[in-house]
Structures are given as structure tokens and as C-alpha cells.
Enzyme design. Sequence first.
Site, PDB file in Angstrom:
ATOM      1  N   ASP A   1       0.864  -1.175   0.000  1.00 23.34           N
ATOM      2  CA  ASP A   1       0.000   0.000   0.000  1.00 23.34           C
ATOM      3  C   ASP A   1       0.904   1.229   0.000  1.00 23.34           C
ATOM      4  O   ASP A   1       1.768   1.375   0.863  1.00 23.34           O
ATOM      5  CB  ASP A   1      -0.864  -0.051   1.262  1.00 23.34           C
ATOM      6  CG  ASP A   1      -1.614   1.240   1.521  1.00 23.34           C
ATOM      7  OD1 ASP A   1      -1.582   2.131   0.666  1.00 23.34           O
ATOM      8  OD2 ASP A   1      -2.231   1.346   2.585  1.00 23.34           O
TER       9      ASP A   1
ATOM     10  N   GLN B   1      -3.420  -3.652  12.987  1.00 18.21           N
ATOM     11  CA  GLN B   1      -4.807  -3.368  12.633  1.00 18.21           C
ATOM     12  C   GLN B   1      -5.504  -4.605  12.078  1.00 18.21           C
ATOM     13  O   GLN B   1      -4.869  -5.536  11.604  1.00 18.21           O
ATOM     14  CB  GLN B   1      -4.895  -2.225  11.628  1.00 18.21           C
ATOM     15  CG  GLN B   1      -4.278  -2.496  10.270  1.00 18.21           C
ATOM     16  CD  GLN B   1      -4.364  -1.270   9.351  1.00 18.21           C
ATOM     17  OE1 GLN B   1      -4.354  -0.129   9.789  1.00 18.21           O
ATOM     18  NE2 GLN B   1      -4.438  -1.513   8.060  1.00 18.21           N
TER      19      GLN B   1
END
Length: 387
Positions: free
Chosen positions: A82, A151
Site C-alpha cells: 500500500d 490493525q
Amino acid sequence: RTRRPTPNIKMATSFDRSQPLGGLPPKHIMEGEYNPTIKDLITKEDALETIKRAFEDNLKKNANLVRISAPLFVQKTSGFNDNLNGTERPATFAPRDFPGTKLEVPFSLAKWKRWALYYYGIPEEKGIVTDFRGLRCDDDVDYTHSLYVDQWDWEKHITPEDRNMEYLQNTVKGIYKAVYDTEQLVGEKYGIKPQLPAEITFVSSDDLIKEHPTATPKERENIVCEKYGAVFLMGIGGLKADGTLRHDGRAPDYDDWITERPDGGHGLNGDILVWNPILKQSFELSSMGIRVDPATMEKQLEICECEDRKKMAWHQLLLDGTLPQSIGGGVGQSRLCQYMLRCAHIGEVQYGWYNPEEVEILKTKNIKLLGRGFSFQNDQTQDEKKE
């Protein structure tokens, strides 16, 4: 043509790099008497486990997700990492016996998860969730940010017809309910008064800019979160007519931030923000959105002048239709725990690295960071001596 954001563009953050101790909590905490809700370390660890187990179970139930394994690193040439805002440096290394191979620790699994939907053969209206661990070398290191990222990275297979605002909002409601129900459980078990409203409010970043044109992105978030308690701010990423960020940065090849919505705004993505009663400011728990389809990705890559990415393996899989349409996002584990336990600093709920000078100051304010503040961990001083 507009150019992609640079590190100097104002974004939705309260971190002030120009200040020597910019990572400390707000002034009202540093000048007041901070009293941790849970002082005993073992009780705190029990609370952390309770929060993480409860939320993950709620998330899987509400969004129809199944948990899968996740990579700790990906190959640089794959395009799976990402790119966040397009300026951050990934932690990179090479295997001992393959010096020409570059591996990167992901910032998140935003792109990898979409490939995983294809790899695992996940059917429509079902998704995956991972227990992600990563490193962000260029992230702000302050009371809500850390170099260490943990996360719940999730992704759900949708149909082309699901790429609309209604589907986005219904998904957000399910994610938020998982947060709300978890807070209710934590409040009952540990005596921490719940603060979240039962319903989340949807707000457009485009409308917020019109209503508060002179405010910074962070100031706009504070205004709307204090008013409603919990907000999904729709439309994150992209540039305004003057070439500045519309609200905050977003990479061009995962979230859709250009599609026009029925409310007149643009973007099928957003952030779940809540009002933090301890920090007295907006507090981001999740970033999520409907992902780009081939046509949208090509437009966003052109806007950000990143068209060279189309040659990468992941992008080729999207462009040729191999990867499914999807919606996905990430919910910060330490962020959620910091909020649920009413902590002034994220280091109270995770093992990270923080400015040693700030760590010592925090100790005097009754803010004790996990594992920090011992003489043998003053590694900045030792490293500087070696150099």
C-alpha cells in the site's frame, strides 16, 4: 495536470514537526492531572485481550468475514504494498542468499487483501479479515501514532452493482456497531463509562470544506466530531481546484475517491472518526472504502502521475479483470484500545519507540508507556555515541 501530494501539504493531523516536543499529548493533559483508568499492568493486558477478541468477533459477524493468515513482507516488484500517500519509505531488506531481491514490510494490506479474495476463492458478499502487523518508518511518532502498526485489515467481495453510496453506508453501520458493542462490553467489565452514540453520522468532506473554508482538515474533523460524537467522513483523497488536498491523502490504486455520489460529493470512501473525551479532539479509528475498478484506477493513476504502476503485477491483475470488485479497510487495534481505555498516549497500549526525551517527561505526568523509560532503552543516546 495536478501533481501527487508532497510531505509539506497540510493533512488531517495534529502533529507539529516544527516543535521539538511535538509528540506530547495536548496541553490540557500535560498541565492537568492524568489518571489512567487501569493502573495495574496485568489488568490492562486482560483488557487489551478483551477488546481485541470482542471487536474481531463483532466485526466478523457484522461484515460476514472469515479470518485468514497475512504476510509480514511482500516483494517490492509485486506492487502489493500500500503506497499510502505516495511519499513514505517502506522498511526494506534483502534475503541473505538473494541480495538482488527486495522485500518490503507492508504499510497495510489494502492491495494484498484484494488479491487474497481471488486466491482464496471468496464468494460475493463474503470477506476476509487479517491480524496485520506492519512498520511505517515515516509516520509521525506522537501520542496517537507509532512506527508499529497493528490493525484488523479486512476486505469483502462485492458485485459491480454494489459500488454505490448506499452499500458503503450500510457497511459502515456494521463496522461501527462492532465498535459500539465492544465499548458497551468494556464499560460493563472495567467500569469505564461508554461515550459513543448508538448511531454514526455521515458527513461529506466536500460539504465540510464549504461550511468551514478557512479551517484546517484537523480543525474540521474536531468541529464535526465534537458535534456528533461519531462520524463517517466521506470523500478522502484527491485534490481541490487549487491543487491542495481535498481533506487528507489517499493512494490512487485502492480507494475510489473520484466517483460522484448522489449527495453531490465525490468518493466512495471515508474515515470513521469519534470524539475522544480524554484528548478532546477527533480520533480516527478506521479508514475504509469501496475499491477502484479498472476505469477508476486508471483515472486516479493519471491524476497522481503514477501511470507507471500499471506495469506492476497487482495492477495488471486488476486491469485484466482477475481481481474481484471489493470494499475494505483497516481498523487500528492500538487506536481502538487507546480509545476504549481512555489513554492519553498510544504507547500505553502497545510496545513502540518514542522520543526518549518525551518518554521521560510523560513519566512525570503519570503517563507510563509500555516497556519504555528504562535506562537500558535510551537507545537514541547510545546509537549517537556509536556513530
